[in-house]
Enzyme design. Structure first.
Site, mmCIF file in Angstrom:
data_model
loop_
_atom_site.group_PDB
_atom_site.id
_atom_site.type_symbol
_atom_site.label_atom_id
_atom_site.label_comp_id
_atom_site.label_asym_id
_atom_site.label_seq_id
_atom_site.Cartn_x
_atom_site.Cartn_y
_atom_site.Cartn_z
ATOM 1 N N GLY A 5 0.815 -1.207 0.000
ATOM 2 C CA GLY A 5 0.000 0.000 0.000
ATOM 3 C C GLY A 5 0.848 1.257 0.000
ATOM 4 O O GLY A 5 2.008 1.233 0.399
ATOM 5 N N SER A 6 0.249 2.360 -0.425
ATOM 6 C CA SER A 6 0.928 3.650 -0.368
ATOM 7 C C SER A 6 0.747 4.266 1.022
ATOM 8 O O SER A 6 -0.006 3.765 1.853
ATOM 9 C CB SER A 6 0.370 4.577 -1.445
ATOM 10 O OG SER A 6 0.663 4.064 -2.724
ATOM 11 N N GLY A 7 1.453 5.367 1.258
ATOM 12 C CA GLY A 7 1.381 6.041 2.547
ATOM 13 C C GLY A 7 2.512 5.659 3.486
ATOM 14 O O GLY A 7 2.602 6.180 4.594
ATOM 15 N N HIS A 8 3.370 4.726 3.017
ATOM 16 C CA HIS A 8 4.493 4.261 3.834
ATOM 17 C C HIS A 8 5.828 4.783 3.301
ATOM 18 O O HIS A 8 6.880 4.253 3.642
ATOM 19 C CB HIS A 8 4.544 2.731 3.834
ATOM 20 C CG HIS A 8 3.316 2.072 4.351
ATOM 21 N ND1 HIS A 8 2.878 2.262 5.634
ATOM 22 C CD2 HIS A 8 2.418 1.251 3.754
ATOM 23 C CE1 HIS A 8 1.765 1.556 5.825
ATOM 24 N NE2 HIS A 8 1.458 0.936 4.690
ATOM 25 N N ASP A 14 -2.393 -8.700 0.297
ATOM 26 C CA ASP A 14 -1.158 -8.969 -0.446
ATOM 27 C C ASP A 14 -0.992 -10.465 -0.699
ATOM 28 O O ASP A 14 -0.622 -10.870 -1.807
ATOM 29 C CB ASP A 14 0.043 -8.416 0.328
ATOM 30 C CG ASP A 14 -0.012 -6.907 0.498
ATOM 31 O OD1 ASP A 14 0.283 -6.194 -0.469
ATOM 32 O OD2 ASP A 14 -0.383 -6.448 1.589
ATOM 33 N N HIS A 71 -0.774 0.276 9.989
ATOM 34 C CA HIS A 71 -2.028 0.900 9.565
ATOM 35 C C HIS A 71 -2.889 1.218 10.770
ATOM 36 O O HIS A 71 -4.097 1.350 10.670
ATOM 37 C CB HIS A 71 -2.784 -0.024 8.611
ATOM 38 C CG HIS A 71 -1.914 -0.622 7.572
ATOM 39 N ND1 HIS A 71 -1.441 -1.917 7.656
ATOM 40 C CD2 HIS A 71 -1.381 -0.082 6.452
ATOM 41 C CE1 HIS A 71 -0.651 -2.147 6.608
ATOM 42 N NE2 HIS A 71 -0.613 -1.060 5.866
#
Lengths: 334, 334
Positions: free
Chosen positions: A54-57, A110, A219
């Site tokens: 995921g993005s945001g990391h 995933d 998350h």
């Protein structure tokens, strides 16, 4: 919400476009807008190394595409798995004829999407083998290690797998080294504030002022304890108490230690924590051979920190220390 | 206040101690606990390059000690100038017999303490020459450029000065290149949230939710406009509108562009901003030769961003692109 965005539903598109413009010396787009490849990928005769998440990391995951690291990355929405198609397209982008090692983290989405993508790849004779990172100690007991999440230990797994592939190893060797890397690695996080996904517009979990969540996930997954914030030294001791007995680590061990801010924690505080971590590890007869301190794996603007410790044998020490060049991690042997 | 500290009055001591432990391949302590030197400094026959400034801006200032960068750094309390003694001790630590270039930012305390330190150095025949960074456009009109603050443009000034010294240039040549660098550089910041100095325990300025402060300084110094938060594209346009006419930058220019988060801004948002910056610069006939996107110069956990643009001639392009290895900035020519 004071943020630097355009349309909250298009933050990933906008950021990936900017990333591609900023790092033309390292990366290239592919026909799939959610897959980025190394500028030389696929490199004929080299095992391809792929990850995704995921993005945001950021800088995870796309920031680890680079020399001696990742060849292609599948990019998901914020805190969401990339699609099976994106994982598959990343395999194709990385395939130099010797197979692909997909090194990723243990999350339901995933796992499902990688499995579908591997199956699709097999249907056109592209061999993909996987290693699933499960370094997050608090997320399940040791007896159920296969249920643990993958967190910042993934970075050391990519470093090892990427370096092994760069050495010219074959697919089974790359997989064996990456598996050994994550098997020797343990992590734990402490959360000090929540974060806001732009498209949601409010925190998706809460941490009260003055409290810390021990064992928090990337998350905001619940940890094992919510307690009053303690001094940095006690946080360090608490983190080590959770992870050292789990492997277990002990006297005489050589270590890689990765301390990552979760986004908003001032960098100087990571060093305050490391000062104590280093002291305790040394007192217990361990040697930090490869320290990494910085924002390696974040969760938007969450406050907090993760600690990752890897026990090094000769092979892992060599591979962690090998040259690498990427946005998230660069090593020039001194 | 959810932070990773021990005694709020000892955050600098604790962080510096951790830093020294983490980066033994790059830095060494000196007899002054507020001065850190390059592990090889002083290097005989090389001009020494020194900087210094308040803490809380990590990786600035200490994170730029490294190969092809800074030889010694003087470290102040959070958001406060280092003492004259620390600047002087940094000069001594960096002195390899060809003089010292002190490249620092334009703040009252730093100006005073550097001046005293230079005088003391002269009394024992150590020649120190200075360049004062004043790249922050909104802090004073162009006609009073000497009153402008130094902000993230300092990093490019250090890069240029450090690379020139590494090439073997003499003191006057290093000073000339660093001065040329900062003269060709303009910056502006946008603040989106305040930050908290641990020893103070509450924000020392405020930004209301939904508002942004255009032209904010690195310590929360007031900007030129407080306005509702706009989309990233409009922020980018606004920042360029302030700085491009000031040099002025124009068609045909080759540029270095440095976008730095102020601490808590998610890294992906820096790329969202860069996407637009890059588009506008290209549309206006300019070429970004050297982009730098990341947390290069922060203000604890402030949200917001700074933009720095440097116009490159052949010499500056070569020096910005030259090899360097430090915690804050590493370049491996590709």
């Amino acid at each position: 919400m004071n943020r630097i965005i355009n349309d909250p539903d298009l933050v990933v598109e906008d950021a990936v476009r900017g990333y591609l413009k900023a790092h033309r010396d390292l990366v290239r787009p592919t026909t799939n807008p959610r897959v980025i490849r190394h500028h030389l990928a696929p490199q004929q005769g080299k095992v391809g190394v792929v990850t995704g998440g995921g993005s945001g990391h950021e800088p995870a995951f796309l920031g680890y595409v680079g020399d001696g690291m990742i060849d292609a990355v599948a990019i998901g929405e914020i805190f969401s798995s990339p699609t099976a198609k994106s994982f598959h397209d990343a395999f194709v982008a990385a395939d130099g004829g010797r197979g692909v090692a997909c090194l990723y983290g243990n999350y339901a989405g995933d796992n499902m999407n990688v499995k579908l993508a591997v199956k699709k790849a097999a249907s056109h004779d592209l061999t993909v083998k996987t290693v699933v990172a499960n370094d997050d100690v608090p997320s399940a007991p040791k007896s159920e290690r296969d249920k643990r999440r993958g967190v910042a230990g993934e970075i050391l797994m990519w470093k090892v797998g990427g370096a092994r592939a760069a050495e010219g190893a074959d697919l089974d060797e790359v997989i064996a080294s990456a598996q050994k890397a994550i098997d020797a690695t343990r992590s734990i996080g402490i959360g000090l504030s929540p974060c806001i996904i732009p498209a949601v517009g409010k925190p998706n979990f809460s941490i009260e002022n003055g409290m810390m969540e021990v064992g928090i996930g990337h998350h905001g997954e619940p940890g094992v304890e919510v307690a009053p914030v303690r001094p940095a030294k006690e946080m360090a001791d608490l983190m080590l108490d959770h992870i050292l007995p789990d492997l277990p680590f002990g006297r005489g061990d050589d270590l890689a230690v990765l301390v990552s801010g979760l986004g908003a924690t001032p960098v100087m505080e990571l060093y305050i924590l490391y000062d104590r971590l280093s002291e305790v590890l040394e007192d217990r007869g361990m040697t930090v051979v490869h320290p990494f301190i910085g924002n390696y794996f974040t969760s938007l603007e969450m406050m907090g920190v993760t600690l990752t410790v890897m026990r090094l044998d000769g092979e892992l020490a060599r591979l962690v220390g090998a040259p690498a060049r990427s946005v998230g991690l660069t090593r020039i042997p001194s």
